[in-house]
Structure formats: structure tokens, C-alpha cells
Scaffold this active site. Sequence first.
Site, PDB file in Angstrom:
ATOM      1  N   ASN A   1       0.869  -1.189   0.000  1.00 57.92           N
ATOM      2  CA  ASN A   1       0.000   0.000   0.000  1.00 57.92           C
ATOM      3  C   ASN A   1       0.902   1.235   0.000  1.00 57.92           C
ATOM      4  OD1 ASN A   1      -1.809   2.055   0.509  1.00 57.92           O
ATOM      5  ND2 ASN A   1      -2.205   1.458   2.643  1.00 57.92           N
ATOM      6  N   TRP A   2       0.965   1.888  -1.148  1.00 55.77           N
ATOM      7  CA  TRP A   2       1.866   3.050  -1.271  1.00 55.77           C
ATOM      8  C   TRP A   2       1.285   4.301  -0.616  1.00 55.77           C
ATOM      9  CZ3 TRP A   2       4.577   3.416  -6.749  1.00 55.77           C
ATOM     10  CH2 TRP A   2       5.388   2.287  -6.911  1.00 55.77           C
ATOM     11  N   LYS A   3       0.011   4.259  -0.255  1.00 56.16           N
ATOM     12  CA  LYS A   3      -0.654   5.434   0.321  1.00 56.16           C
ATOM     13  C   LYS A   3      -0.471   6.641  -0.609  1.00 56.16           C
ATOM     14  CE  LYS A   3       0.238   3.450   4.807  1.00 56.16           C
ATOM     15  NZ  LYS A   3       0.241   3.623   6.230  1.00 56.16           N
TER      16      LYS A   3
ATOM     17  N   HIS B   1      -9.270   1.088   5.088  1.00 54.06           N
ATOM     18  CA  HIS B   1      -7.984   1.296   5.760  1.00 54.06           C
ATOM     19  C   HIS B   1      -8.208   2.256   6.933  1.00 54.06           C
ATOM     20  CE1 HIS B   1      -3.887   2.530   6.595  1.00 54.06           C
ATOM     21  NE2 HIS B   1      -3.499   1.439   5.960  1.00 54.06           N
TER      22      HIS B   1
ATOM     23  N   GLU C   1      -6.627   4.673   7.933  1.00 56.19           N
ATOM     24  CA  GLU C   1      -6.419   6.093   7.605  1.00 56.19           C
ATOM     25  C   GLU C   1      -7.652   6.673   6.917  1.00 56.19           C
ATOM     26  OE1 GLU C   1      -2.642   5.527   5.660  1.00 56.19           O
ATOM     27  OE2 GLU C   1      -1.752   5.018   7.595  1.00 56.19           O
TER      28      GLU C   1
ATOM     29  N   GLU D   1      -5.080  -5.121  10.724  1.00 51.38           N
ATOM     30  CA  GLU D   1      -4.057  -4.099  10.896  1.00 51.38           C
ATOM     31  C   GLU D   1      -4.295  -3.339  12.200  1.00 51.38           C
ATOM     32  OE1 GLU D   1      -2.113  -2.949   6.929  1.00 51.38           O
ATOM     33  OE2 GLU D   1      -3.765  -1.578   7.279  1.00 51.38           O
TER      34      GLU D   1
ATOM     35  N   GLY E   1       2.975   1.947  10.737  1.00 54.69           N
ATOM     36  CA  GLY E   1       3.991   2.987  10.585  1.00 54.69           C
ATOM     37  C   GLY E   1       4.759   3.322  11.855  1.00 54.69           C
TER      38      GLY E   1
ATOM     39  N   SER F   1       3.716  -2.446  10.274  1.00 51.87           N
ATOM     40  CA  SER F   1       5.164  -2.510  10.481  1.00 51.87           C
ATOM     41  C   SER F   1       5.788  -3.840  10.064  1.00 51.87           C
ATOM     42  CB  SER F   1       5.515  -2.177  11.936  1.00 51.87           C
ATOM     43  OG  SER F   1       5.184  -0.826  12.214  1.00 51.87           O
TER      44      SER F   1
ATOM     45  N   GLY G   1       2.913  -1.236   4.234  1.00 49.33           N
ATOM     46  CA  GLY G   1       2.905   0.186   3.898  1.00 49.33           C
ATOM     47  C   GLY G   1       4.313   0.656   3.556  1.00 49.33           C
ATOM     48  N   GLY G   2       4.971   1.280   4.522  1.00 50.51           N
ATOM     49  CA  GLY G   2       6.273   1.912   4.289  1.00 50.51           C
ATOM     50  C   GLY G   2       7.285   1.044   3.559  1.00 50.51           C
TER      51      GLY G   2
HETATM   52  C1  PEP Z   1      -0.565   0.122   6.208  1.00 45.28           C
HETATM   53  O1  PEP Z   1      -0.742   1.325   6.269  1.00 45.28           O
HETATM   54  O2  PEP Z   1      -1.411  -0.595   5.653  1.00 45.28           O
HETATM   55  C2  PEP Z   1       0.635  -0.439   6.815  1.00 45.28           C
HETATM   56  C3  PEP Z   1       0.614  -1.684   7.160  1.00 45.28           C
HETATM   57  O3  PEP Z   1       1.668   0.432   7.015  1.00 45.28           O
HETATM   58  P1  PEP Z   1       3.137   0.056   7.580  1.00 45.28           P
HETATM   59  O4  PEP Z   1       3.562  -1.225   6.924  1.00 45.28           O
HETATM   60  O5  PEP Z   1       3.986   1.221   7.187  1.00 45.28           O
HETATM   61  O6  PEP Z   1       2.998  -0.103   9.048  1.00 45.28           O
END
Ligand code: PEP
Length: 257
Positions: free
Chosen positions: A11-13, A99, A101, A169, A175, A215, A236-237
Site C-alpha cells: 500500500n503506497w498510500k 484502511h 487512515e 491491521e 507505521g 510494520s 505500507g512503508g
Molecule cells: C498500512 O498502512 O497498511 C501499513 C501496514 O503500514 P506500515 O507497513 O507502514 O505499518
Amino acid sequence: MTQIRPLVAGNWKMNGLKCAASEVLAIRDRLSTAEFNPEADVLICPPVTLIATLSDLIADTSISLGGQDCHGEISGAHTGDISAEMLADAGASAVIVGHSERRTDHGERDKDIYLKTLAVHRAGLMAIICIGETEAERRAGQTLDVVKRQLHGSLPTSALVINTVIAYEPIWAIGTGLTPTVDDIAEVHGMIRQELAAIVDSASAEQMRLLYGGSVKLSNAAELMAIENVNGALVGGASLQAESFLGIIAAYISDQT
Ligand code: PEP
């Protein structure tokens, strides 16, 4: 029971300009080599502006593309919104819905996620439904109740193994570099697997992929992906750079795990 084929989704957001295509090319090139052959599906969810371009780059490869959200309707007076049909038209085969967010920034509730999931299915795409508790809810011992409520509120009974994935999640893990313990993840995923039986048909309940997200990185991917009822990751990241994303995907190369 048939083996569940895992999914590693990035997920590049709100990250990625046209130049980020080089990361996708690097992933594509590595996945096309004989020695890097993961037993998992790979999905990248870039910003919507990149889907059509990236779709040309990954044509005829095993990589799929997804959107990060969609509107519930096919078209209409909804400035700034994108329908699932538009995402499909651009080359997406999946859409992340709910999500945390989106839930936080846009006030999306379970019933919105439910309608968006139906819209994703209507467009013939796969929905990745995100659920997870806040830090306060975990501290208050409410994790299982919250996740169960979100699951029942967001997942239509018509959902099938082929068009739906659940992503657990924990919001406090997104993050932050923090992750629940292996036992905690196993407990939540076990509960989700059990609850699915009360919502969808039995084959889908047994086979629906349950992703862990929050994470996930190179250093913890193998351990997290080995947990019972964890059938892949939502990343994500660490999905923004080809090397770190490939490192996570490598958890599914049998001779490396
Ligand atoms: C996400 O936002 O879906 C996510 C899992 O982010 P991260 O891997 O950066 O924690």
C-alpha cells in the site's frame, strides 16, 4: 484442505510520482528471474494516478495492481471520488477498503466499508477489507470485540474467497515499528477465521486470505508470515522501495524460510 496461496500487498498510500515506476520495474525484473520464485501473489496499490501507467509495465507478469479506496457508486456527482469500475478500467484488479487512515481521515464507518466492498465486487475486483483496533482499545482489552464488530459490519455475506481478503491491521502498529506478539496475532487471526464461518459460505470461510499489516519489514516478515492463519501481508512503508518489498516477498521463497 486446499493450500491457501498467500498474498503480499503493498500500500503506497499518498506516495509515488511517475518516477516511482522504476521501483515497479525492479520488482518485475526480479520476479521474472528463475531463482526468485515466491509461492505468493504480489499486489501493488499505488496512488490512482499511476495505475494506468503501471498497468502497461506489468502486463503479462504475475504482479497485480490495486486501488486504495473507491466510491460505492458506479458514476455520478461525487467530485474527487473514483469508482471501482474506473479502477478496473485503469488496470486494477483489487481495491483496499476501510484502511484505518480512511476511517480516521474521512470518517468511514463499517457500513460504508460494507457498501464499498459490494461496489468492488460489482466491478469484478477483489476487496481487501482492513480491520484493527486502536492502542486504547488494545489497552482496554477490547481487541477481539472491536475486530469482530468491524468484521461483521464490513463483510457482506455474499463475499467469496476469490473476491475478498481480510487484512488485520492494529492501528497502533501502522507505521510505528511496533507489532503485536506472535501469540496476539495468532489469537486475532484465529478468531477472524472462526467468525468467517458465521458470515460467508464454508469454503470461503476456510480459504479466505487473512493478511497481517502493521510494520511488516524485512527483519520480521518470515516470523510474522509463519503464524497460523496469516496468509500474507499488507505492507505500507516497506513497500515503497523495491528492495525492502522484495525482501518481504522472499519470506515466501521456500528455501529461504
Ligand atoms: C498500512 O498502512 O497498511 C501499513 C501496514 O503500514 P506500515 O507497513 O507502514 O505499518
